[in-house]
Design an enzyme around this catalytic site. Structure first.
Site, PDB file in Angstrom:
ATOM      1  N   ARG A  92      -7.769  11.130  -2.748  1.00 20.54           N
ATOM      2  CA  ARG A  92      -8.277   9.899  -3.354  1.00 20.54           C
ATOM      3  C   ARG A  92      -9.600   9.531  -2.679  1.00 20.54           C
ATOM      4  NH1 ARG A  92      -7.170   4.150  -1.824  1.00 20.54           N
ATOM      5  NH2 ARG A  92      -7.857   2.916  -3.581  1.00 20.54           N
ATOM      6  N   HIS A 136     -14.825   0.786  -4.563  1.00 25.10           N
ATOM      7  CA  HIS A 136     -14.250   0.498  -3.248  1.00 25.10           C
ATOM      8  C   HIS A 136     -15.312  -0.289  -2.466  1.00 25.10           C
ATOM      9  CE1 HIS A 136     -10.928   1.955  -0.332  1.00 25.10           C
ATOM     10  NE2 HIS A 136     -11.637   1.067   0.324  1.00 25.10           N
ATOM     11  N   GLU A 181      -8.320  -2.907  -4.038  1.00 24.28           N
ATOM     12  CA  GLU A 181      -8.075  -4.166  -3.328  1.00 24.28           C
ATOM     13  C   GLU A 181      -9.023  -5.299  -3.733  1.00 24.28           C
ATOM     14  OE1 GLU A 181      -7.835  -3.550   0.901  1.00 24.28           O
ATOM     15  OE2 GLU A 181      -6.139  -2.200   0.712  1.00 24.28           O
ATOM     16  N   TYR A 311       0.020  -2.350   4.377  1.00 20.04           N
ATOM     17  CA  TYR A 311      -0.229  -2.230   5.817  1.00 20.04           C
ATOM     18  C   TYR A 311       0.712  -3.074   6.657  1.00 20.04           C
ATOM     19  CZ  TYR A 311      -4.343   0.500   4.784  1.00 20.04           C
ATOM     20  OH  TYR A 311      -5.171   1.507   4.359  1.00 20.04           O
TER      21      TYR A 311
HETATM   22  C1  FCB Z   1      -7.914  -1.261   3.368  1.00 16.32           C
HETATM   23  C2  FCB Z   1      -9.149  -0.658   2.755  1.00 16.32           C
HETATM   24  C3  FCB Z   1      -9.589   0.626   3.410  1.00 16.32           C
HETATM   25  C4  FCB Z   1      -9.407   0.598   4.905  1.00 16.32           C
HETATM   26  C5  FCB Z   1      -8.012   0.150   5.252  1.00 16.32           C
HETATM   27  C6  FCB Z   1      -7.739   0.139   6.739  1.00 16.32           C
HETATM   28  O1  FCB Z   1      -7.925  -2.641   3.176  1.00 16.32           O
HETATM   29  O2  FCB Z   1      -8.944  -0.410   1.394  1.00 16.32           O
HETATM   30  O3  FCB Z   1     -10.910   0.889   3.030  1.00 16.32           O
HETATM   31  O4  FCB Z   1     -10.377  -0.182   5.475  1.00 16.32           O
HETATM   32  O5  FCB Z   1      -7.778  -1.122   4.751  1.00 16.32           O
END
Ligand code: FCB
Length: 477
Positions: A92, A136, A181, A311
């Site tokens: 990706r 992105h 995101e 995360y």
């Molecule tokens: C996400 C982002 C990615 C990276 C990770 C740690 O929020 O999409 O680019 O920075 O966190």
């Protein structure tokens, strides 16, 4: 409601059973253009908001920029070879908008497209499925100068750019993600200002969020016709939001933050409406006058897949009059209309980002999307952790990161067993890279990058992941 459960400690690989994933599970790794490519001023590329932001004093740690990053632009063949050695089934990556359409409007830049065509060809020659993300976070600076995402026209520009990419790669790329995101683009970019373009205005953040989703919907409509057979989706970053106690004020704080962090995007995209309670919470910030008739239907244009980045978890508590939220959250995030909600830490193990490690939260998140929102196939499009790495005798033994992946893959498997149609998992990240405002100080990679020499060292987690892919699952421990 009880207190938030303490996640099991990660770091010790105790006895765990082997787990096999469904046939065809898509094992991948992810990166993003500005974080790895470098070559910021080559091949006709113009500036993005991240170039401007990182070159502005005080915006990134130690003034780091993505000018060179991992120099992937010049090393794509070697980097794809590393992916092939890992046995990746999919990669990706994101396209740098100002590389392929300098300035964000007008004709394509042949040289920029060439780079992505070579990348896709190289991936396919190695049996790796390309998974393309259109946005992105690197908006062409000219579009920011014209108003950025708070301006409605940016959504239309984004759909034009999507079509330009469809023309160039629609014959070879099957998986297309519109946005990565959008919460970060809107609320960190235009709310707290800790991300590019570094603006701080709650109403602008809300408008940006809406126009990002509008751009997503318009792009899906354009791609649907232009790329028959494509698998179209969006990637959202989701958090379980848990009240610190069952006190009504804490429960309400959790409802508010869940509204801003998760339902702000999930509800319009998958249900075609903003949640009423969120609109009420935001009443002092905006009257939603920027939402035009028909926008929500466009935003809810049907998709084929949904990408989830996971995360950590948020644990929150009611505001205490006169008390400010914890410094980290004041600085990092923006919660328009709910700025006084307190973010609570539980004292469980954290990564080098300070993010609590909470693998059960991934099960909760995936189940929620499936059970409350959609039957569509889901993919974990990012999951990973920053830890401090040390090179010893030319090796990096990143046991903490490996344990993090192990715990979250077990969580992914648990979600599948609970009925979630999870079809793939992308580790964040293939290699260490420019971690936005943190510059090069946070390492998320399975492959270590020496930024001075531009050498790469697969870490223990990379070797372990290669074995996971080979077995299509986890070995017993
Ligand atoms: C996400 C982002 C990615 C990276 C990770 C740690 O929020 O999409 O680019 O920075 O966190």
């Amino acid at each position: 409601m009880s207190n938030p459960a303490t996640p099991p400690a990660v770091g010790v690989l105790d006895e765990r059973p082997p787990l096999t994933f469904p046939p065809g599970f898509l094992w991948g790794a992810a990166t993003a253009a500005y974080q790895i490519e470098g070559a910021a001023n080559e091949g006709g590329r113009t500036a993005s908001i991240w170039d401007t932001f990182s070159h502005t004093e005080g915006r990134t740690v130690a003034g780091h920029t993505g000018d060179v990053a991992c120099d992937h632009y010049h090393r794509l063949t070697d980097d794809v070879r590393l992916m092939a050695e890992l046995g990746l089934k999919s990669y990706r990556f994101s396209v740098s908008w100002p590389r392929v359409q300098p300035g964000g409007s007008g004709p394509a830049n042949r040289e920029g497209l060439d780079f992505y065509q070579r990348l896709v060809d190289e991936l396919m020659a190695n049996g790796i499925e390309p998974w393309l993300t259109l946005y992105h976070w690197d908006l062409p600076q000219e579009l920011e100068d014209a108003g950025g995402w708070p301006a409605r026209d940016t959504a239309a520009r984004f759909a034009d750019y999507a079509l330009l990419m469809a023309d160039a790669l629609g014959d070879r790329v099957k998986y297309w993600t519109t946005l990565n995101e959008p919460w970060c683009s809107a609320f960190l970019g235009y709310g707290s200002g800790v991300h590019a373009p570094g603006r701080s205005d709650g109403a602008d953040a809300v408008r940006a969020g809406h126009h990002l989703m509008l751009g997503h919907g318009l792009a899906v409509q354009a791609l649907r016709t232009a790329v028959p057979g494509a698998q179209l989706g969006v990637t959202v970053n989701l958090y379980p939001v848990t009240p610190a106690s069952d006190a009504p004020g804490d429960i309400d704080a959790a409802r508010r933050i869940d509204g801003l962090a998760n339902r702000f995007f999930l509800d319009p995209i998958l249900r075609g409406a903003y949640p009423d309670d969120l609109v009420a919470d935001l009443a002092k910030v905006t009257d939603f006058g920027h939402v035009h008739d028909g926008d929500l239907a466009t935003i809810a244009t049907p998709l084929d897949v949904v990408g989830v980045n996971y995360y950590s978890r948020h644990v929150v508590a009611a505001p205490v009059p006169g008390e400010q939220p914890e410094a980290y959250w004041r600085a990092q995030a923006c919660w328009p209309g709910s700025e006084d909600v307190r973010f609570v830490t539980r004292g469980v193990p954290v990564t080098d980002m300070g993010w609590e490690i909470d693998a059960p939260g991934l099960v909760e998140t995936l189940r929620r999307v499936h059970e409350e929102y959609t039957d569509l196939p889901l993919y974990v499009t990012e999951n990973g952790s920053a830890f401090i790495d040390e090179v010893v005798d030319g090796q990096v033994d990143d046991v903490d990161r490996l344990a993090y992946f192990d715990a979250h893959l077990r969580a992914s498997h648990e979600a599948i067993s609970a009925g979630v149609p999870l079809r793939g998992y992308f580790a964040w990240s293939l290699m260490d890279n420019f971690e936005w405002a943190w510059g090069y100080t946070k390492r998320f990679g399975m492959i270590y990058v020496d930024y001075d020499k531009q050498t790469r060292i697969p870490k223990s987690s990379a070797r372990w992941y290669a074995e996971v892919i080979r077995r299509n699952g986890l070995a017993a421990q």
